[in-house]
Design a protein around this motif. Structure first.
Motif, mmCIF file in Angstrom:
data_model
loop_
_atom_site.group_PDB
_atom_site.id
_atom_site.type_symbol
_atom_site.label_atom_id
_atom_site.label_comp_id
_atom_site.label_asym_id
_atom_site.label_seq_id
_atom_site.Cartn_x
_atom_site.Cartn_y
_atom_site.Cartn_z
ATOM 1 N N UNK A 47 16.132 21.153 -14.734
ATOM 2 C CA UNK A 47 15.472 22.449 -14.652
ATOM 3 C C UNK A 47 15.287 23.111 -16.023
ATOM 4 N N UNK A 48 16.267 23.027 -16.896
ATOM 5 C CA UNK A 48 16.134 23.685 -18.200
ATOM 6 C C UNK A 48 14.958 23.108 -18.987
ATOM 7 N N UNK A 49 14.858 21.777 -19.140
ATOM 8 C CA UNK A 49 13.668 21.290 -19.855
ATOM 9 C C UNK A 49 12.374 21.562 -19.090
ATOM 10 N N UNK A 50 12.427 21.567 -17.769
ATOM 11 C CA UNK A 50 11.237 21.908 -16.992
ATOM 12 C C UNK A 50 10.801 23.343 -17.228
ATOM 13 N N UNK A 51 11.771 24.260 -17.256
ATOM 14 C CA UNK A 51 11.455 25.667 -17.541
ATOM 15 C C UNK A 51 10.963 25.845 -18.977
ATOM 16 N N UNK A 52 11.601 25.139 -19.918
ATOM 17 C CA UNK A 52 11.129 25.207 -21.303
ATOM 18 C C UNK A 52 9.697 24.696 -21.414
ATOM 19 N N UNK A 53 9.425 23.604 -20.720
ATOM 20 C CA UNK A 53 8.071 23.065 -20.725
ATOM 21 C C UNK A 53 7.079 24.056 -20.125
ATOM 22 N N UNK A 54 7.407 24.632 -18.978
ATOM 23 C CA UNK A 54 6.496 25.588 -18.335
ATOM 24 C C UNK A 54 6.286 26.820 -19.215
ATOM 25 N N UNK A 55 7.351 27.311 -19.843
ATOM 26 C CA UNK A 55 7.227 28.469 -20.724
ATOM 27 C C UNK A 55 6.416 28.120 -21.959
ATOM 28 N N UNK A 56 6.619 26.933 -22.499
ATOM 29 C CA UNK A 56 5.830 26.494 -23.657
ATOM 30 C C UNK A 56 4.359 26.338 -23.294
ATOM 31 N N UNK A 57 4.092 25.788 -22.115
ATOM 32 C CA UNK A 57 2.700 25.643 -21.675
ATOM 33 C C UNK A 57 2.059 27.012 -21.476
#
Length: 167
Positions: A47-57
Motif C-alpha cells: 500500500x505505501x508504494x501504491x499510495x506514493x505512486x498514486x500521489x506522484x501520478x
C-alpha cells in the motif's frame, strides 16, 4: 475545446481554472496525501508504494496542467480528472468484492491495486501500471535491505509508527 473554453470564458478562463486546481492540489491535496501515508491500511508493504505512486501520478498530472499548451490543455485536464478519480474506482472495486464476499482478507489491498490498474492507464498511458508494480518492487527491496541492515546492528526492523485511532 476544453468545455468550449469553460462555457465562453475563453482560453484564459480555462487556463485560470487549471492554475487554481494545481494550486489547491499542490498546496493541500498532495501534502495531505503524503501526511496520511503513515496510516496506510492493508498490506502496508504494497500500500505505501501504491499510495506514493498514486500521489506522484496526481502531482505529475497537476504539473502537466500548469505546463500544458492551449492545444494540450483539454487532454491534460482529462488526465488530471481521471487520476483524481482513482479513489472512485477503488471504492467501486471494494464494493463489488464486498457485495460478492470475495477475498475478504486482502479485499482492501486488492481494491486499491485494481482501482489503480483501471484508472491509471486511461489517464497516463498503458505503461503507468507497470510503474506502479516497479514502485512496489523497489520499495520492498529497499525495505528488506533496511530491515536486514537494522537486524545486523541488533536494532528493531524498519516499521511504521503505530497510529492512534480516535475513540
Amino acid at each position: 475545446a476544453f468545455f468550449a473554453a469553460l462555457y465562453g470564458g475563453g482560453p484564459a478562463a480555462a487556463r485560470a481554472v487549471c492554475v487554481a486546481l494545481a494550486a489547491v492540489g499542490f498546496g493541500l491535496h498532495v501534502p495531505g496525501a503524503l501526511y496520511l501515508l503513515t496510516s496506510a491500511f492493508g498490506a502496508v508493504r504494497i500500500m505505501i508504494p501504491g499510495f506514493l505512486y498514486a500521489t506522484s501520478a496526481y502531482a505529475y498530472s497537476l504539473g502537466k496542467l500548469l505546463t500544458a499548451t492551449d492545444a494540450r490543455l483539454e487532454h491534460d485536464f482529462l488526465s488530471y480528472w481521471l487520476v483524481l478519480h482513482v479513489y472512485a474506482m477503488n471504492r467501486l472495486v471494494f464494493a463489488l468484492l464486498t457485495r460478492f464476499n470475495l477475498l475478504a482478507s486482502a479485499r482492501y489491498t486488492l481494491s486499491i491495486l485494481i482501482g489503480l490498474a483501471i484508472a491509471m492507464p486511461a489517464a497516463l498511458g498503458w505503461a503507468s501500471f507497470a510503474f506502479c508494480v516497479c514502485a512496489i518492487v523497489v520499495f520492498n527491496l529497499a525495505f528488506l535491505a533496511a530491515a536486514d541492515e537494522a537486524g545486523s546492528r541488533h536494532r528493531a526492523p524498519l516499521a511504521l509508527p503505530p497510529v492512534a485511532l480516535p475513540p
